[in-house]
Design an enzyme around this catalytic site. Structure first.
Site, PDB file in Angstrom:
ATOM      1  N   LYS A   9       0.820  -1.206   0.000  1.00 49.30           N
ATOM      2  CA  LYS A   9       0.000   0.000   0.000  1.00 49.30           C
ATOM      3  C   LYS A   9       0.866   1.274   0.000  1.00 49.30           C
ATOM      4  O   LYS A   9       2.087   1.197   0.200  1.00 49.30           O
ATOM      5  CB  LYS A   9      -0.913  -0.025   1.230  1.00 49.30           C
ATOM      6  CG  LYS A   9      -1.934  -1.169   1.209  1.00 49.30           C
ATOM      7  CD  LYS A   9      -2.838  -1.107   2.437  1.00 49.30           C
ATOM      8  CE  LYS A   9      -3.888  -2.195   2.414  1.00 49.30           C
ATOM      9  NZ  LYS A   9      -4.812  -2.087   3.564  1.00 49.30           N
ATOM     10  N   TYR A  49     -12.589  -2.100  -3.436  1.00 47.61           N
ATOM     11  CA  TYR A  49     -13.051  -2.181  -2.047  1.00 47.61           C
ATOM     12  C   TYR A  49     -14.569  -2.029  -1.931  1.00 47.61           C
ATOM     13  O   TYR A  49     -15.066  -1.611  -0.874  1.00 47.61           O
ATOM     14  CB  TYR A  49     -12.340  -1.135  -1.186  1.00 47.61           C
ATOM     15  CG  TYR A  49     -10.921  -1.525  -0.790  1.00 47.61           C
ATOM     16  CD1 TYR A  49     -10.676  -2.687  -0.054  1.00 47.61           C
ATOM     17  CD2 TYR A  49      -9.834  -0.730  -1.121  1.00 47.61           C
ATOM     18  CE1 TYR A  49      -9.384  -3.047   0.329  1.00 47.61           C
ATOM     19  CE2 TYR A  49      -8.540  -1.080  -0.736  1.00 47.61           C
ATOM     20  CZ  TYR A  49      -8.327  -2.238  -0.009  1.00 47.61           C
ATOM     21  OH  TYR A  49      -7.051  -2.600   0.373  1.00 47.61           O
ATOM     22  N   ASN A 112      -1.878   0.060   7.094  1.00 46.60           N
ATOM     23  CA  ASN A 112      -1.350  -1.235   7.545  1.00 46.60           C
ATOM     24  C   ASN A 112      -0.461  -1.931   6.511  1.00 46.60           C
ATOM     25  O   ASN A 112      -0.358  -3.147   6.466  1.00 46.60           O
ATOM     26  CB  ASN A 112      -2.480  -2.142   8.040  1.00 46.60           C
ATOM     27  CG  ASN A 112      -3.493  -2.450   6.962  1.00 46.60           C
ATOM     28  OD1 ASN A 112      -3.375  -1.964   5.840  1.00 46.60           O
ATOM     29  ND2 ASN A 112      -4.472  -3.284   7.277  1.00 46.60           N
ATOM     30  N   HIS A 115      -2.001  -5.517   1.782  1.00 44.21           N
ATOM     31  CA  HIS A 115      -3.311  -6.159   1.640  1.00 44.21           C
ATOM     32  C   HIS A 115      -3.102  -7.587   1.161  1.00 44.21           C
ATOM     33  O   HIS A 115      -2.148  -7.858   0.424  1.00 44.21           O
ATOM     34  CB  HIS A 115      -4.170  -5.418   0.607  1.00 44.21           C
ATOM     35  CG  HIS A 115      -5.367  -6.207   0.149  1.00 44.21           C
ATOM     36  ND1 HIS A 115      -6.543  -6.234   0.860  1.00 44.21           N
ATOM     37  CD2 HIS A 115      -5.540  -7.032  -0.920  1.00 44.21           C
ATOM     38  CE1 HIS A 115      -7.405  -7.031   0.240  1.00 44.21           C
ATOM     39  NE2 HIS A 115      -6.816  -7.531  -0.838  1.00 44.21           N
ATOM     40  N   GLU A 126      -9.513 -10.970  -7.332  1.00 39.56           N
ATOM     41  CA  GLU A 126      -8.607  -9.832  -7.135  1.00 39.56           C
ATOM     42  C   GLU A 126      -7.428  -9.871  -8.112  1.00 39.56           C
ATOM     43  O   GLU A 126      -6.967  -8.834  -8.569  1.00 39.56           O
ATOM     44  CB  GLU A 126      -8.117  -9.810  -5.682  1.00 39.56           C
ATOM     45  CG  GLU A 126      -9.231  -9.456  -4.706  1.00 39.56           C
ATOM     46  CD  GLU A 126      -8.759  -9.267  -3.280  1.00 39.56           C
ATOM     47  OE1 GLU A 126      -9.555  -8.777  -2.464  1.00 39.56           O
ATOM     48  OE2 GLU A 126      -7.593  -9.604  -2.964  1.00 39.56           O
TER      49      GLU A 126
HETATM   50  P1  CMP Z   1      -7.202  -4.638   3.763  1.00 40.73           P
HETATM   51  O1  CMP Z   1      -6.686  -5.995   4.003  1.00 40.73           O
HETATM   52  O2  CMP Z   1      -6.641  -3.862   2.627  1.00 40.73           O
HETATM   53  O3  CMP Z   1      -8.785  -4.726   3.567  1.00 40.73           O
HETATM   54  C1  CMP Z   1      -9.626  -3.645   3.843  1.00 40.73           C
HETATM   55  C2  CMP Z   1      -8.947  -2.566   4.616  1.00 40.73           C
HETATM   56  O4  CMP Z   1      -9.804  -1.728   5.345  1.00 40.73           O
HETATM   57  C3  CMP Z   1      -8.060  -3.192   5.674  1.00 40.73           C
HETATM   58  O5  CMP Z   1      -6.961  -3.797   5.080  1.00 40.73           O
HETATM   59  C4  CMP Z   1      -7.767  -2.000   6.550  1.00 40.73           C
HETATM   60  O6  CMP Z   1      -6.706  -1.223   6.056  1.00 40.73           O
HETATM   61  C5  CMP Z   1      -9.067  -1.238   6.429  1.00 40.73           C
HETATM   62  N1  CMP Z   1      -9.861  -1.451   7.637  1.00 40.73           N
HETATM   63  C6  CMP Z   1     -10.463  -2.559   8.022  1.00 40.73           C
HETATM   64  N2  CMP Z   1     -11.093  -2.383   9.197  1.00 40.73           N
HETATM   65  C7  CMP Z   1     -10.875  -1.125   9.531  1.00 40.73           C
HETATM   66  C8  CMP Z   1     -11.265  -0.341  10.627  1.00 40.73           C
HETATM   67  N3  CMP Z   1     -12.009  -0.834  11.608  1.00 40.73           N
HETATM   68  N4  CMP Z   1     -10.847   0.928  10.657  1.00 40.73           N
HETATM   69  C9  CMP Z   1     -10.097   1.442   9.639  1.00 40.73           C
HETATM   70  N5  CMP Z   1      -9.709   0.732   8.557  1.00 40.73           N
HETATM   71  C10 CMP Z   1     -10.087  -0.533   8.513  1.00 40.73           C
END
Ligand code: CMP
Length: 137
Positions: A9, A49, A112, A115, A126
């Protein structure tokens, strides 16, 4: 062999962690069979998403994914989907186990670093979202 989609990311590029994350992927025994750097368009991120549309974190997630380039990669290994999820660690880095990418480098659940697809069926969708067959080794 199973395949999964990984996204490095925007925060991964911002923190200059791309090399370290790719090293971790290779050290864990994945083959990288597709890889490209993309500056995503808003419509693409929203489509990718779509499942999260309407959730409290949706707008933050979309804006974050538009902050800068991402690397999208197709990883291949036995049990690739679960193996990549294990290497990433929990979505919320506060819960991520020692030795995982998110434990080492992620700041928050919103930022984070990586993904990964959540299931084999999702991985297929995906991968097709970002790669044509001819782009995969
Ligand atoms: P990802 O695995 O990319 O899939 C969806 C993303 O949404 C996830 O990683 C997080 O970065 C984000 N996400 C999921 N839950 C939350 C949350 N409670 N608050 C903020 N971001 C979230």
């Amino acid at each position: 062999m199973e395949r999964t989609l990984a996204i490095l990311k925007p925060d991964c590029q911002q923190k200059k962690l791309t090399g370290k994350v790719i090293d971790a992927i290779l050290a864990a025994g994945f083959n990288i069979i597709g890889l490209k750097m993309l500056v995503l368009k808003r419509e693409q991120v929203e489509a990718f998403y779509e499942v999260h549309r309407g959730k409290p974190f949706y707008v933050r997630l979309i804006d974050f994914m538009l902050e800068g380039p991402v690397l999208v990669a197709v990883l291949e290994k036995n049990d690739a989907v679960q193996a990549w999820r294990k290497l990433m660690g929990c979505t919320n880095p506060a819960d991520a186990e020692t030795g995982t990418i998110r434990h080492a480098w992620a700041e928050t659940v919103s930022r984070n670093i990586v993904h990964g697809s959540d299931a084999v069926e999702t991985a297929e969708k995906e991968i097709t979202f970002f790669f044509s067959k001819s782009e995969l080794l």
